[in-house]
Design a protein around this motif. Structure first.
Motif, PDB file in Angstrom:
ATOM      1  N   ARG A 131     -15.460   7.719  23.988  1.00 12.03           N
ATOM      2  CA  ARG A 131     -14.055   7.452  23.695  1.00 12.03           C
ATOM      3  C   ARG A 131     -13.277   7.092  24.957  1.00 12.03           C
ATOM      4  NH1 ARG A 131     -10.056  11.943  21.096  1.00 12.03           N
ATOM      5  NH2 ARG A 131      -9.890  12.552  23.287  1.00 12.03           N
ATOM      6  N   ARG A 132     -13.612   7.730  26.067  1.00  8.48           N
ATOM      7  CA  ARG A 132     -12.875   7.526  27.314  1.00  8.48           C
ATOM      8  C   ARG A 132     -13.219   6.196  27.984  1.00  8.48           C
ATOM      9  NH1 ARG A 132     -10.453  10.865  31.335  1.00  8.48           N
ATOM     10  NH2 ARG A 132     -10.686  12.617  29.901  1.00  8.48           N
ATOM     11  N   PHE A 133     -14.514   5.848  28.006  1.00  9.43           N
ATOM     12  CA  PHE A 133     -14.958   4.688  28.788  1.00  9.43           C
ATOM     13  C   PHE A 133     -15.392   3.496  27.938  1.00  9.43           C
ATOM     14  CE2 PHE A 133     -15.861   8.479  31.412  1.00  9.43           C
ATOM     15  CZ  PHE A 133     -15.003   8.204  32.466  1.00  9.43           C
ATOM     16  N   GLY A 134     -15.468   3.685  26.622  1.00  3.83           N
ATOM     17  CA  GLY A 134     -15.811   2.578  25.751  1.00  3.83           C
ATOM     18  C   GLY A 134     -17.301   2.291  25.697  1.00  3.83           C
ATOM     19  N   ARG A 135     -17.621   1.202  25.016  1.00  2.00           N
ATOM     20  CA  ARG A 135     -18.999   0.751  24.827  1.00  2.00           C
ATOM     21  C   ARG A 135     -19.101  -0.665  25.384  1.00  2.00           C
ATOM     22  NH1 ARG A 135     -21.775   2.016  20.221  1.00  2.00           N
ATOM     23  NH2 ARG A 135     -21.555  -0.129  19.468  1.00  2.00           N
ATOM     24  N   TRP A 136     -20.182  -0.927  26.119  1.00  2.00           N
ATOM     25  CA  TRP A 136     -20.301  -2.193  26.825  1.00  2.00           C
ATOM     26  C   TRP A 136     -21.668  -2.805  26.574  1.00  2.00           C
ATOM     27  CZ3 TRP A 136     -16.052  -3.894  29.636  1.00  2.00           C
ATOM     28  CH2 TRP A 136     -15.009  -2.959  29.745  1.00  2.00           C
ATOM     29  N   THR A 137     -21.732  -4.118  26.648  1.00  2.00           N
ATOM     30  CA  THR A 137     -22.996  -4.807  26.440  1.00  2.00           C
ATOM     31  C   THR A 137     -23.026  -6.077  27.280  1.00  2.00           C
ATOM     32  OG1 THR A 137     -24.511  -5.626  24.721  1.00  2.00           O
ATOM     33  CG2 THR A 137     -22.187  -6.204  24.485  1.00  2.00           C
ATOM     34  N   VAL A 138     -24.229  -6.555  27.531  1.00  2.00           N
ATOM     35  CA  VAL A 138     -24.397  -7.803  28.271  1.00  2.00           C
ATOM     36  C   VAL A 138     -24.231  -8.977  27.307  1.00  2.00           C
ATOM     37  CG1 VAL A 138     -26.012  -9.233  29.581  1.00  2.00           C
ATOM     38  CG2 VAL A 138     -25.933  -6.750  29.964  1.00  2.00           C
ATOM     39  N   ARG A 139     -23.482  -9.974  27.735  1.00  2.00           N
ATOM     40  CA  ARG A 139     -23.337 -11.187  26.936  1.00  2.00           C
ATOM     41  C   ARG A 139     -23.622 -12.402  27.805  1.00  2.00           C
ATOM     42  NH1 ARG A 139     -18.781 -12.539  22.379  1.00  2.00           N
ATOM     43  NH2 ARG A 139     -19.707 -14.485  21.671  1.00  2.00           N
ATOM     44  N   SER A 140     -24.481 -13.273  27.311  1.00  2.00           N
ATOM     45  CA  SER A 140     -24.814 -14.489  28.048  1.00  2.00           C
ATOM     46  C   SER A 140     -23.870 -15.611  27.660  1.00  2.00           C
ATOM     47  CB  SER A 140     -26.260 -14.911  27.754  1.00  2.00           C
ATOM     48  OG  SER A 140     -26.538 -16.158  28.360  1.00  2.00           O
ATOM     49  N   TYR A 141     -23.426 -16.366  28.672  1.00  2.00           N
ATOM     50  CA  TYR A 141     -22.586 -17.536  28.428  1.00  2.00           C
ATOM     51  C   TYR A 141     -23.345 -18.821  28.744  1.00  2.00           C
ATOM     52  CZ  TYR A 141     -18.819 -14.212  27.945  1.00  2.00           C
ATOM     53  OH  TYR A 141     -18.035 -13.171  27.520  1.00  2.00           O
TER      54      TYR A 141
END
Length: 437
Positions: free
Chosen positions: A212-222
């Motif tokens: 909840r404090r730091f969120g959820r993150w993922t790698v995304r390719s552009y």
């Protein structure tokens, strides 16, 4: 300086020490760095796909960002070189044993609104109050193995023990929340750490606070021509770390296993591998610490460490499977998705869906078919098992221990931070004056 083990903690320790201008040799018994974070190319349905066996969602990104910054280049810069970025991940969806489903945003206000609409104000307030309390617990435990070393029982004073709910387990929190869906979410947080809710200390539920404090993150390719299938592949971050090893001139020895620790007067003097002997003033051990009992710990100087190692049991790891749905059968998604199916006891089966060049990759992490695995760290067996986990400073001069067995637990962020703490301790050890240094 010798670092044993090429997983997250080993990479973190080696890179930090090399950046500090130490000569570092990294030993990995297998032929791959990264441990279970190692990427591999496989054939699925006649199509070549790059996969890994770790979740595509990263929580608590600060330790990763700090590691890259301390290795000489920021995480954003490193990913940008390959046309990728670390971006917020979409909310997970829980599917409960009764068939109900619920989207789970990380924002405090949004989650309260979701709970209030579905379960009513009283239940929404109970959950918010619980996670607010876990926020306070996080502020205590982050100094006990995450951002500072946990040194022993003396740190667990009466006030500290009360703050971290020492007489409660995750199962107790689940009972107190008094709602079957939310109880299942709490119990799942213990299973996802490889332990049973009935034996996992209540403070370990801070994973919900951290999310909840730091969120959820993922790698995304552009990159339009991303041959490495980076979108949603967490091992892309580890690929970048491995690339930094060469830049920092870390001497990597794959297929080389440390078989004996050499010591004199209760002090580590070197290590012997299946290929050679190395003289060194410090060894950072990030492999399974239970192996230490068999490779030459001092007979009298390591009694306490031996006692704790005998009590350690490995945490459970989920079975992991992958399936490719080709483009002709399904339009690939633009980003990753996560569905967490919970049975009546809260045991999770997590399905990840992410785009790859050949179509849609489904990855299933199933704790209903889990097994003990040394790479998953130590299982919890009550509050006091916290003290059985090996501390960074092992009690043997020159031997430092890091990895998923550390007091902070087995999350990726905790493992990375344990490597950082070990590197700081090793730097202090080498810099300390003395006739033998």
């Amino acid at each position: 300086m010798a670092v044993v083990g090429g997983g997250l903690a080993g990479l973190a320790a080696a890179l930090r020490l090399a950046k500090a201008r130490h000569s570092v040799r990294l030993y990995e018994a297998s032929d791959l760095l990264g441990g279970r974070w190692a990427a591999r190319r496989v054939d699925l349905g006649g199509r070549s796909v790059v996969i890994d066996d770790v979740p595509p969602v990263l929580e608590f990104p600060a330790p990763w960002r700090d590691l890259f910054r301390k290795s000489g280049r920021t995480l954003a810069e490193e990913l940008d070189r390959s046309g990728a970025a670390l971006v917020p991940a979409p909310p997970a969806t829980y599917v409960f044993a009764d068939g109900a489903d619920l989207s789970w945003p990380t924002d405090r206000g949004e989650l309260y609104a979701v709970h209030e609409r579905r379960y009513g104000t009283a239940t929404a307030e109970r959950w918010r109050a619980l996670v607010d309390r876990l926020d306070d617990i996080w502020q205590t435990v982050r100094k006990l193995g995450w951002e500072a070393e946990m040194t022993g029982r003396a740190q667990l004073t009466g006030p500290v023990r009360r703050r971290v709910l020492h007489d409660h387990t995750v199962a107790d929190l689940a009972t107190e929340i008094a709602h079957p869906h939310l109880a299942a979410v709490l119990r799942a947080s213990a299973y996802r750490q490889g332990s049973d809710p009935e034996t996992t200390p209540a403070w370990c539920a801070v994973a919900l606070s951290v999310e909840r404090r730091f969120g959820r993150w993922t790698v995304r390719s552009y990159s339009e021509a991303d041959e490495q299938d980076r979108t949603g592949r967490s091992s892309a971050v580890v690929d970048a770390l491995i690339g930094r090893l060469g830049t920092r001139r870390v001497d990597v020895r794959l297929g080389e296993r440390v078989e004996v620790l050499d010591h004199r007067h209760r002090r580590i003097r070197g290590a012997t591998t299946n290929h050679q002997r190395l003289s060194t003033s410090a060894v950072i051990w990030t492999a399974d610490p239970r192996q230490l009992s068999d490779i030459g710990l001092p007979r009298f100087g390591a009694r306490g460490l031996r006692h704790h190692l005998r009590r350690l049991q490995p945490a459970r790891a989920p079975s992991v499977g992958h399936e490719l749905v080709p483009i002709s059968a399904e339009r690939p998604p633009d980003q990753i998705s996560e569905q967490i199916a919970l049975d009546a006891d809260g045991v999770p089966r997590v399905s990840y869906r992410r785009p790859v060049r050949a179509g849609t990759l489904w990855s299933i992490h199933d704790w209903r078919q889990s097994r003990p695995a040394a790479s998953s760290g130590a299982a919890w067996h009550g509050f006091d098992s916290w003290l059985d986990r090996p501390r960074i400073r092992s009690g043997v001069d020159g031997l430092l221990i890091a990895g998923p067995w550390s007091p902070a637990g087995n999350s990726p962020a905790a493992t990375v931070l344990s490597g950082a703490l070990a590197s700081y301790a090793a730097h202090e050890l080498i810099a300390a004056p003395g006739p033998d240094r």
